[in-house]
Design a protein around this motif. Structure first.
Motif, short mmCIF file in Angstrom:
data_model
loop_
_atom_site.label_atom_id
_atom_site.label_comp_id
_atom_site.label_asym_id
_atom_site.label_seq_id
_atom_site.Cartn_x
_atom_site.Cartn_y
_atom_site.Cartn_z
N MET A 128 38.85 -41.04 -42.41
CA MET A 128 38.56 -41.16 -43.83
C MET A 128 38.70 -42.60 -44.30
N PRO A 129 37.81 -43.07 -45.16
CA PRO A 129 37.99 -44.43 -45.70
C PRO A 129 39.34 -44.54 -46.41
N LEU A 130 39.93 -45.74 -46.39
CA LEU A 130 41.24 -45.93 -47.02
C LEU A 130 41.19 -45.60 -48.51
N SER B 138 40.98 -52.25 -50.50
CA SER B 138 40.64 -52.15 -49.08
C SER B 138 39.13 -52.05 -48.89
N SER B 139 38.45 -51.31 -49.78
CA SER B 139 36.99 -51.21 -49.66
C SER B 139 36.35 -52.58 -49.78
N VAL B 140 36.74 -53.31 -50.83
CA VAL B 140 36.10 -54.60 -51.08
C VAL B 140 36.44 -55.58 -49.96
N LEU B 141 37.70 -55.57 -49.54
CA LEU B 141 38.13 -56.55 -48.55
C LEU B 141 37.38 -56.40 -47.23
N ALA B 142 37.23 -55.16 -46.76
CA ALA B 142 36.53 -54.96 -45.49
C ALA B 142 35.12 -55.54 -45.57
N VAL B 143 34.45 -55.28 -46.70
CA VAL B 143 33.04 -55.68 -46.79
C VAL B 143 32.91 -57.19 -46.94
N GLY C 6 44.86 -52.68 -38.99
CA GLY C 6 45.95 -51.71 -39.05
C GLY C 6 45.67 -50.50 -39.92
N TYR C 7 44.67 -49.72 -39.54
CA TYR C 7 44.36 -48.51 -40.32
C TYR C 7 45.56 -47.57 -40.40
N LEU C 8 46.17 -47.30 -39.26
CA LEU C 8 47.27 -46.33 -39.23
C LEU C 8 48.47 -46.79 -40.06
N PRO C 9 48.97 -48.05 -39.87
CA PRO C 9 50.06 -48.50 -40.74
C PRO C 9 49.69 -48.44 -42.22
N MET C 10 48.43 -48.73 -42.54
CA MET C 10 48.00 -48.68 -43.94
C MET C 10 48.16 -47.27 -44.49
N GLY D 234 32.55 -42.67 -37.02
CA GLY D 234 33.59 -43.70 -36.95
C GLY D 234 34.20 -43.89 -38.32
N ARG D 235 35.24 -44.73 -38.36
CA ARG D 235 35.91 -44.97 -39.64
C ARG D 235 35.02 -45.73 -40.61
N TYR D 236 34.16 -46.57 -40.09
CA TYR D 236 33.30 -47.38 -40.95
C TYR D 236 31.89 -46.84 -40.80
#
Ligand code: HEM
Ligand SMILES: [Cu+2]
Length: 648
Positions: free
Chosen positions: A217-219, A291-296, A304-308, A550-552
């Motif tokens: 799932m997206p963050l 998180s959405s904006v930063l990835a893009v 670190g998806y899991l720690p997030m 995938g996650r993205y």
């Protein structure tokens, strides 16, 4: 690059491939099935998540502007010592209106609106799980907001602060109806939030596109999920508190009256058991946006998806264990002081984990410095700053010194505006093209950003000093010999600079909606599913329901990525999938447009509003609710063909 220009996205060409005849037929059929009815009735009965989500956002933004005007007026009054813009009574009403508006009518509903608008698109479905409940949630919220603002115009605005402590807000010290209005506004908005969060949880758990297992799932969706659970567990506390308060005031109960065996501190416990999680309810969705904006804009996956995810869930739990730090000045036993100091410092750990994950993302990323990223980078500075003054306040010894001073006002505006309003603006610049088909002007946007950023710091940075110099919050004026004059003037000038920035933003929105550069489907080359459909999305969201590997989602798409088939287009159907792995489970037909949610919201409106004046309000409202709920749940005529199928 010129203002508002469109980035090329080689992976996904904007022009759709030519449609086959079958596809065109399906599109027309979906259009018929999902389009709202026409006219006023269509407007009032619309239950689609994009409509309701947009309404939440627009309404919350209008309340933000109203709260902003209230802030301006307060700052005008405080600009000089002994000024007379507002008298003490009106000042009390204005700061209470400002605080209550910003917290209950702007921040939480705005985050719900953003979630409602985006989550179903992001998880690849055609609508939210309970469309009519969403409409009900919106109307309930609207009625509560109107109630408080209309009362304010009639000189019945609440005046005991946004947390309305007893005994000040009790029947003895606050006669009249002002506090009752506040208590019922709480009931309305929390009811609305509860309805919204039930819907959010069901939507996220059951309507995800095949392949979008929980760990893909997206963050943003995770943040909305944790937020919804936090609402579910915290809001009942404050609803109960406001109900008790209304009963103490209206029918002579003694929940908060120590003379009759009640407990005044019970109010503070109930309120802050909600009030502290509330700041995370506002803040977590902002992290999702970020998180959405930063990835893009860093062109890479979030480090670190899991720690997030774990950090968000941890905040969701720990956030319920700190409420007593708001009550340090009430005289706690030593053990309580130590425990809640420790718990307050502990919540900085998952927040720190997140900050480091984002910094690592920035570190390894190829930054595209466009407007959405401006707001996110500013967030880092401001939020870390506000977090640090928060850690200071979390320490019992320091808190006792600056309790109820402008230091606290400075702190919470840094976290609330830096931590929520800045990401919201970033998200707005990011998603605006998706929902209007046009880009916002980059030039106006930069002016907006710099004015708002500079004005914000000019306003709130000096307040730290004012607080340390002893200026209490919630005072309508001060004497000239205190040495507070210059910093106060500076803060007021800053507020006006922010206001100019906001005006430019509104101009930008109206101008760009019609004349901005045409955006295309995916102007930022983004990764989540909302960018896989047209801008703006059609009423059925997707022509072909997507699947995910995938996650993205869009960055990991296969050339021959399968689509979902077999969902009917002549009925409003959605695909229900399993909780963990999102394997297809069954199809569900959704209820269509209806006026009943509005009618039920109006019935509860009658109940809560009339009960401010007479307890009969509850009886009348319950009667009306019985009728309207019956209408809502009246079984629908089955389809003709289904009747035929059932014949032996
Ligand atoms: C837009 C710029 C803003 C300005 C200039 C501003 C200014 C102020 C001022 C002057 C006060 C009252 C200080 C006092 O006399 O005690 C105040 C209180 C408050 N503000 Fe803001 N504010 C702004 C935005 C916000 C936002 C976005 C939020 C929340 C999301 C917020 C939440 C509050 C709260 C909860 C209070 C406390 C009210 C109370 O004491 O009961 N403010 N603000
Ligand atoms: Cu707190």
């Amino acid at each position: 690059m010129s203002s508002g220009s469109v980035l090329p996205s080689p992976a996904l060409p904007d022009a759709p491939p030519l449609e086959s005849e079958a596809e065109a037929r399906e599109r027309a059929q979906l259009e018929r099935t999902w389009s709202p009815l026409g006219g006023l009735k269509g407007w009032l009965s619309d239950v689609h998540h994009t409509t309701i989500g947009r309404r939440f956002i627009v309404t919350a933004f209008i309340f933000f502007l109203l709260g902003g005007v209230e802030a301006l007026v307060m700052r005008l009054q405080l600009a000089r010592p002994e000024s007379t813009v507002l008298g003490p009574d009106l000042y009390n009403q204005v700061f209470t209106m400002h605080g209550s508006t910003m917290m209950f009518l702007f921040a939480v509903p705005m985050m719900e609106g953003v979630g409602l608008l985006l989550v179903p698109l992001m998880i690849g479905t055609r609508n939210a799980a309970f469309p009519r409940l969403n409409a009900f949630a919106y109307y309930t919220y609207l009625i509560g907001g109107l109630l408080m603002n209309v009362s304010f115009l009639l000189d019945m605005g609440p005046d005991t602060g946004w947390f309305a402590y007893v005994p000040l807000s009790g029947p003895e010290y606050s006669p009249g109806k002002r506090v009752d209005v506040w208590a019922q506004m709480i009931t309305f908005t929390e009811l609305s939030a509860l309805a919204g969060s039930v819907n959010m949880i069901a939507t996220i758990f059951k309507l995800r596109a095949p392949g979008m297992s929980l760990n893909r799932m997206p963050l943003f969706v995770w943040a909305q999920l944790v937020k919804a659970f936090m609402i579910l567990f915290s809001m009942p506390a404050v609803m109960l508190a406001s109900l008790y308060l209304a009963m103490d005031r209206l029918i002579g109960t003694h929940f908060f009256n120590p003379a009759e065996g009640g407990d005044a501190l019970l109010w503070q416990h109930l309120f802050w058991f909600f009030g502290h999680p509330e700041v995370y309810i506002i803040f977590l969705p902002a992290l999702g946006i970020l998180s959405s904006v930063l990835a893009v804009f860093a062109r890479r996956e979030i480090f670190g998806y899991l720690p997030m995810v774990l950090a968000m869930v941890a905040i969701g739990f720990i956030g319920f264990g700190l409420w007593v730090h708001h009550m340090f000045a009430t005289g706690l036993p030593q053990l309580g002081q130590s425990f809640f100091t420790a718990a307050s410092l502990m919540v900085a750990v998952p927040s720190g984990v997140q900050i480091f994950c984002w910094l690592a993302t920035l570190w390894g990323g190829k930054l595209r410095l466009r407007l959405p990223l401006y707001w996110i980078l500013a967030f880092f500075a401001l939020f870390v700053f506000g977090g640090l003054s928060g850690v200071m306040l979390g320490a019992y010894a320091l808190d006792l010194q600056v309790h109820d001073t402008f230091f606290v006002v400075a702190h919470f505006h840094y976290v609330l505006i830096g931590g929520a309003v800045f990401p919201l603006f970033g998200g707005f610049y990011y998603w605006f093209p998706k929902f209007t088909g046009r880009m916002l002007s980059e030039r106006l946007g930069k002016w907006h950003f710099w004015l708002f950023f500079a004005g914000f710091n000019l306003t709130f940075f000096p307040m730290h000093y004012l607080g340390l110099m002893g200026m209490p919050r919630r005072v309508y004026t001060y004497a000239p010999d205190r040495g507070w004059t210059d910093l106060n003037l500076l803060a007021t000038v800053g507020t006006f600079i922010m206001a100019v920035g906001l005006v430019l933003f509104v101009v930008n929105v109206f101008w760009s909606r019609k004349r901005g550069a045409v955006a295309g489907d995916n102007p930022w080359d983004a990764d989540t599913l909302e960018w896989a459909t047209s801008s703006p999305p059609p009423p059925y969201n997707f022509l072909h329901l997507p699947t995910v590997r995938g996650r993205y989602a869009l960055w990991t798409q296969a050339v021959d990525q399968p689509i979902v088939t077999g969902v009917r287009s002549d009925r409003p159907e959605v695909l229900v999938t399993r909780l963990m792995d999102a394997e297809p489970d069954h199809r569900m037909e959704q209820p269509g447009p209806s006026l009943w949610p509005l009618a039920v919201a109006l019935s509860s409106g009658v109940a809560f509003t009339v009960s401010i004046f007479t307890p009969w309000g509850i009886v009348i409202g319950a009667g009306l609710a019985l009728i309207t709920l019956t209408g809502w749940f009246w079984p629908k005529k089955p389809y003709r063909e289904e009747l035929l199928e059932e014949q032996p």
